[in-house]
Write a protein that holds these residues in place. Structure first.
Motif, short mmCIF file in Angstrom:
data_model
loop_
_atom_site.label_atom_id
_atom_site.label_comp_id
_atom_site.label_asym_id
_atom_site.label_seq_id
_atom_site.Cartn_x
_atom_site.Cartn_y
_atom_site.Cartn_z
N THR A 1 30.67 52.30 42.90
CA THR A 1 31.69 51.43 43.49
C THR A 1 32.49 50.70 42.42
N LYS A 2 31.82 50.32 41.34
CA LYS A 2 32.51 49.65 40.24
C LYS A 2 33.38 50.64 39.48
N ASP B 1 38.88 52.77 38.33
CA ASP B 1 39.87 53.80 38.63
C ASP B 1 41.14 53.19 39.22
N SER B 2 40.99 52.20 40.08
CA SER B 2 42.16 51.55 40.67
C SER B 2 42.96 50.80 39.61
N HIS C 1 41.13 58.51 47.24
CA HIS C 1 42.30 59.14 47.84
C HIS C 1 43.43 58.13 48.01
N ASN C 2 43.07 56.90 48.35
CA ASN C 2 44.08 55.85 48.50
C ASN C 2 44.79 55.55 47.19
N PHE C 3 44.11 55.83 46.07
CA PHE C 3 44.69 55.60 44.75
C PHE C 3 45.29 56.87 44.15
N GLY C 4 45.55 57.85 44.99
CA GLY C 4 46.27 59.03 44.53
C GLY C 4 45.44 60.25 44.21
N SER C 5 44.11 60.16 44.29
CA SER C 5 43.26 61.32 44.00
C SER C 5 43.41 62.37 45.10
#
Length: 294
Positions: free
Chosen positions: A132-133, A138-139, A207-211
């Motif tokens: 999670t961290k 990544d964000s 996915h929300n961050f573009g992955s």
């Protein structure tokens, strides 16, 4: 290290339309010691470090790098396979960051030895970066890329990049380790189901961050690790119960990925069948040469 060798073989054998070098601008790596390239070196309290000989003896400079092996690990070979430089450890970039545009556009590694899907998995190592961290980091990179490239270009860049996720072994090992109190709190099936659902939530956040393109590794026969064998009287036999639930986790993982693909139509993934290849090593070690060992 067998797991590293295994993952390299499987990844380098992937036949996927998004594994062509010209289509992959970056590789972002999340996971545990199998793909850690030095993040744990920057964790003061961590007991899971590889900053001593003979780690790195076959690496450039013949010095330990924080990789849990003698030389390059699977993440390094994966990057080379698609024609990219090795993704550097996130914490090394943060510690040296003096301004914006600090993160390379060819990828970053967030992986951490001892990490698990669950935040509590690393307790025996005192400190690591749980999954999670890693996604929070990544964000941060996502936001930095937006500043560097602009929103549209950053999203296009990320949609073509690969996101390798290699994690879960430590969670299973934690459940079946000697003296664990987890079996008193949760059944094996509940534990495995929770692992898969937690990972699904993580992938959706990514996915929300573009992955968009994922390489997700199943876990190997963790019951055959030395820590599990040593719990048996003979120290030779694998912990078949741990292996059974490793298989059950992998089956649930594959099902979850298929469902997530249907839910997120623009998502692509390759599943690395770690368990099958690992089992082949155990059953026919001579097939893979004289230096294969457990």
């Amino acid at each position: 290290m067998l797991f590293l060798f295994l993952f390299v073989i499987v990844v380098l054998g992937l036949r996927s339309p998004f594994a062509e070098a010209q289509k992959v601008p970056a590789i972002y790596v999340l996971g545990d010691s199998l793909v850690d390239v030095g993040n744990n070196n920057h964790l003061k309290l961590s007991l899971a470090k590889a900053d001593f000989p003979h780690n790195g003896i076959d690496f450039l400079g013949q010095k330990s790098t924080g990789r849990f092996c003698n030389g390059k690990n699977s993440a390094d070979f994966f990057a080379e396979k698609v024609g990219l430089p090795i993704s550097p450890p996130y914490l090394s970039l943060v510690s040296n960051k003096s301004g914006s545009n600090a993160f390379p556009i060819t990828g970053v590694s967030f992986a951490s030895g001892g990490a698990g899907i669950f935040n509590s998995t690393d307790q025996r190592y005192r400190q690591s970066i749980p999954l999670t961290k890693q996604v929070e980091y990544d964000s941060t990179v996502y936001e930095d890329l937006v500043q560097q490239l602009g929103s549209a270009t950053a999203l296009d860049h990320l949609s073509k990049s690969l996101f390798a996720v290699v994690i879960g072994s430590n969670d299973i090992l934690g459940y079946f380790k000697s003296g664990s109190d987890l079996p008193k709190k949760i059944t094996q099936q509940q534990y495995v189901d929770l692992m898969v659902m937690t990972l699904k939530d993580v992938l959706k956040r990514m996915h929300n961050f573009g992955s968009r393109k994922f390489v997700v590794a199943g876990i190997g026969a963790v019951g055959c690790c030395l820590s599990q064998r040593n719990q048996n009287k003979t120290s030779e036999e694998c912990n078949e119960e741990a292996n059974y639930w490793s298989v059950k986790y992998n089956e649930s993982l594959k099902s979850m990925l298929q469902g997530l693909k249907s839910e997120l139509n623009d998502m692509d993934y390759s599943y690395v069948d770690t368990y099958t290849i690992f089992s082949s090593f155990i059953q026919s070690p001579s097939t893979y040469g004289p230096f294969l060992f457990f």
